[in-house]
Enzyme design. Structure first.
Site, PDB file in Angstrom:
ATOM      1  N   GLY A 109       0.494  -4.974   0.993  1.00 34.50           N
ATOM      2  CA  GLY A 109      -0.710  -5.013   0.156  1.00 34.50           C
ATOM      3  C   GLY A 109      -0.480  -5.697  -1.189  1.00 34.50           C
ATOM      4  O   GLY A 109      -1.426  -6.204  -1.793  1.00 34.50           O
ATOM      5  N   GLU A 154       4.485  -5.249   7.416  1.00 40.67           N
ATOM      6  CA  GLU A 154       3.730  -4.191   8.112  1.00 40.67           C
ATOM      7  C   GLU A 154       4.187  -3.942   9.540  1.00 40.67           C
ATOM      8  O   GLU A 154       4.177  -2.802  10.007  1.00 40.67           O
ATOM      9  CB  GLU A 154       2.226  -4.515   8.103  1.00 40.67           C
ATOM     10  CG  GLU A 154       1.542  -4.272   6.763  1.00 40.67           C
ATOM     11  CD  GLU A 154       1.637  -5.449   5.809  1.00 40.67           C
ATOM     12  OE1 GLU A 154       2.408  -6.396   6.103  1.00 40.67           O
ATOM     13  OE2 GLU A 154       0.951  -5.440   4.781  1.00 40.67           O
ATOM     14  N   GLU A 181      -0.767  -9.285  -0.427  1.00 40.99           N
ATOM     15  CA  GLU A 181      -2.189  -9.501  -0.108  1.00 40.99           C
ATOM     16  C   GLU A 181      -3.035  -9.523  -1.376  1.00 40.99           C
ATOM     17  O   GLU A 181      -3.974 -10.312  -1.500  1.00 40.99           O
ATOM     18  CB  GLU A 181      -2.672  -8.417   0.874  1.00 40.99           C
ATOM     19  CG  GLU A 181      -2.056  -8.598   2.252  1.00 40.99           C
ATOM     20  CD  GLU A 181      -2.345  -7.443   3.200  1.00 40.99           C
ATOM     21  OE1 GLU A 181      -1.987  -6.297   2.856  1.00 40.99           O
ATOM     22  OE2 GLU A 181      -2.930  -7.675   4.262  1.00 40.99           O
ATOM     23  N   ALA A 194       0.873  -1.176   0.000  1.00 35.41           N
ATOM     24  CA  ALA A 194       0.000   0.000   0.000  1.00 35.41           C
ATOM     25  C   ALA A 194       0.909   1.225   0.000  1.00 35.41           C
ATOM     26  O   ALA A 194       2.049   1.159   0.475  1.00 35.41           O
ATOM     27  CB  ALA A 194      -0.884  -0.012   1.239  1.00 35.41           C
TER      28      ALA A 194
HETATM   29  N1  COA Z   1       4.618   3.078  -0.592  1.00 39.06           N
HETATM   30  C1  COA Z   1       5.013   4.230  -1.128  1.00 39.06           C
HETATM   31  N2  COA Z   1       6.131   4.347  -1.879  1.00 39.06           N
HETATM   32  C2  COA Z   1       6.862   3.238  -2.071  1.00 39.06           C
HETATM   33  C3  COA Z   1       6.502   1.997  -1.533  1.00 39.06           C
HETATM   34  C4  COA Z   1       5.320   1.939  -0.760  1.00 39.06           C
HETATM   35  N3  COA Z   1       4.869   0.804  -0.236  1.00 39.06           N
HETATM   36  N4  COA Z   1       7.429   1.081  -1.885  1.00 39.06           N
HETATM   37  C5  COA Z   1       8.340   1.725  -2.621  1.00 39.06           C
HETATM   38  N5  COA Z   1       8.005   3.041  -2.736  1.00 39.06           N
HETATM   39  C6  COA Z   1       8.721   4.101  -3.462  1.00 39.06           C
HETATM   40  C7  COA Z   1       9.929   4.588  -2.698  1.00 39.06           C
HETATM   41  O1  COA Z   1       9.538   5.535  -1.734  1.00 39.06           O
HETATM   42  C8  COA Z   1      10.738   5.180  -3.812  1.00 39.06           C
HETATM   43  O2  COA Z   1      10.178   6.419  -4.171  1.00 39.06           O
HETATM   44  P1  COA Z   1      11.149   7.706  -4.412  1.00 39.06           P
HETATM   45  O3  COA Z   1      12.044   7.290  -5.560  1.00 39.06           O
HETATM   46  O4  COA Z   1      10.200   8.803  -4.769  1.00 39.06           O
HETATM   47  O5  COA Z   1      11.912   7.922  -3.159  1.00 39.06           O
HETATM   48  C9  COA Z   1      10.466   4.231  -4.979  1.00 39.06           C
HETATM   49  O6  COA Z   1       9.251   3.571  -4.666  1.00 39.06           O
HETATM   50  C10 COA Z   1      11.544   3.187  -5.170  1.00 39.06           C
HETATM   51  O7  COA Z   1      11.702   2.486  -3.957  1.00 39.06           O
HETATM   52  P2  COA Z   1      13.125   2.319  -3.202  1.00 39.06           P
HETATM   53  O8  COA Z   1      12.845   2.093  -1.755  1.00 39.06           O
HETATM   54  O9  COA Z   1      14.017   3.464  -3.561  1.00 39.06           O
HETATM   55  O10 COA Z   1      13.658   0.996  -3.922  1.00 39.06           O
HETATM   56  P3  COA Z   1      14.689  -0.043  -3.299  1.00 39.06           P
HETATM   57  O11 COA Z   1      15.066  -0.948  -4.425  1.00 39.06           O
HETATM   58  O12 COA Z   1      15.751   0.638  -2.539  1.00 39.06           O
HETATM   59  O13 COA Z   1      13.813  -0.897  -2.222  1.00 39.06           O
HETATM   60  C11 COA Z   1      11.875  -2.085  -1.425  1.00 39.06           C
HETATM   61  C12 COA Z   1      12.757  -1.703  -2.649  1.00 39.06           C
HETATM   62  C13 COA Z   1      10.643  -2.793  -1.971  1.00 39.06           C
HETATM   63  C14 COA Z   1      12.663  -3.019  -0.512  1.00 39.06           C
HETATM   64  C15 COA Z   1      11.484  -0.811  -0.656  1.00 39.06           C
HETATM   65  O14 COA Z   1      10.933   0.127  -1.579  1.00 39.06           O
HETATM   66  C16 COA Z   1      10.476  -1.008   0.428  1.00 39.06           C
HETATM   67  O15 COA Z   1      10.802  -1.522   1.490  1.00 39.06           O
HETATM   68  N6  COA Z   1       9.209  -0.586   0.200  1.00 39.06           N
HETATM   69  C17 COA Z   1       8.165  -0.623   1.199  1.00 39.06           C
HETATM   70  C18 COA Z   1       7.647  -2.018   1.380  1.00 39.06           C
HETATM   71  C19 COA Z   1       6.585  -2.047   2.465  1.00 39.06           C
HETATM   72  O16 COA Z   1       6.840  -1.804   3.629  1.00 39.06           O
HETATM   73  N7  COA Z   1       5.360  -2.369   2.042  1.00 39.06           N
HETATM   74  C20 COA Z   1       4.270  -2.508   2.949  1.00 39.06           C
HETATM   75  C21 COA Z   1       3.479  -1.277   3.000  1.00 39.06           C
HETATM   76  S1  COA Z   1       2.104  -1.465   4.116  1.00 39.06           S
END
Ligand code: COA
Length: 260
Positions: free
Chosen positions: A112, A135, A115, A66
């Protein structure tokens, strides 16, 4: 209908929904949730669409969760509403759709995103896919059905380990857990889903819709799955698909199901 965050493609009897926010790793903002509801509703109403494949754009992510930026300042009520609306409009909606939905998990499927993949009828992963419910690392719990569907698919102990550690598992482990049905190289992912889709599309859409409903019934409280099966089994005898299926068998020819 055109969408801002989704791409819809057609290939014979298949529809492919691609969640298209690659710069945000296809994170589900409220607009995408709304569009997913509209797209699934529209495709489910099209008689010629026999199978839907859901995937994410790019090679990195299916859906990275999400959109965290949208709910970071939510209150208790707003949080509960976010989950309730998501369940109703997308996650339960997809799970109970009459048209089969295959998740083509092409990279990160987190929160999400996992999910959503779990709400689909089954999942195929690319070999680079990574899945998890992170989460609790944000001070939350999964709110789009993850606490219920993950234990159903992988068992309670594995689900709780994944949820409590907030860790990710790779495609191989997801296959071992039964979270995904197949793992294939990324470049073969969609074609592999279409191959399975073709097998599904040969069969009666009405019978498949009944099968989805009855399998789901077994996971509901206060519903007896066996009773649901008996009722739906009987209903099949009143369908044109049943008439065509049995007639074609007896005439030793391939059935052409009218989907009624
Ligand atoms: N919500 C909002 N933005 C998200 C996102 C999320 N769930 N997941 C990734 N993004 C965005 C990042 O903020 C980043 O945006 P920016 O370039 O404007 O800063 C972009 O997507 C790329 O992500 P980034 O974190 O730079 O890539 P990465 O390769 O370093 O890491 C992940 C990849 C998937 C490990 C990491 O993005 C992450 O942990 N995301 C969140 C996962 C999460 O907690 N999901 C559950 C949400 S309830």
């Amino acid at each position: 209908m055109s969408y801002k965050n989704l791409i819809i493609d057609y290939d014979d009897n298949f529809a492919i929904i691609t969640i298209n926010r690659p710069k945000k790793l296809n994170a589900l903002n409220s607009e995408t949730i709304k569009e997913l509801h509209e797209a699934f509703k529209e495709l489910d109403s099209e008689k010629e669409t026999l199978v839907i494949v859901l995937t994410g754009s790019g090679e990195k992510a299916f859906v990275a969760g999400a959109d965290i930026s949208e709910f970071s300042d939510f209150s208790v009520d707003e949080g509960a509403q976010l989950a309730a609306k998501g369940h109703k409009t997308v996650f339960d909606f997809v799970e109970n759709l009459s048209t089969p939905v295959i998740a083509a998990v092409n990279g990160f499927a987190l929160g999400g995103g996992l999910e959503l993949a779990m709400a689909c009828h089954f999942r195929v992963a690319s070999d680079n896919a990574r899945m998890g419910l992170p989460e609790v690392s944000l001070g939350l719990i999964p709110g789009y059905g993850g606490t219920q569907r993950l234990p159903q698919l992988v068992g309670k102990g594995r689900a709780l380990e994944m949820i409590m550690t907030a860790g990710m598992i790779n495609a191989e482990k997801a296959l071992d857990y039964g979270l995904v049905n197949h793992v294939v190289p990324q470049e073969e992912l969609l074609d592999f889903c279409f191959e399975i889709g073709e097998k599904i599309a040969n069969n009666s859409p009405v019978a498949i819709a009944h099968a989805i409903k009855v399998v789901n019934a077994g996971f509901k409280t206060n519903v007896n799955g066996y009773d649901s099966e008996i009722e739906a089994f009987g209903e099949c005898f009143g369908t044109a698909d049943f008439e065509e299926g049995t007639t074609a068998f007896l005439e030793k020819r391939k059935a052409e199901f009218p989907g009624e």
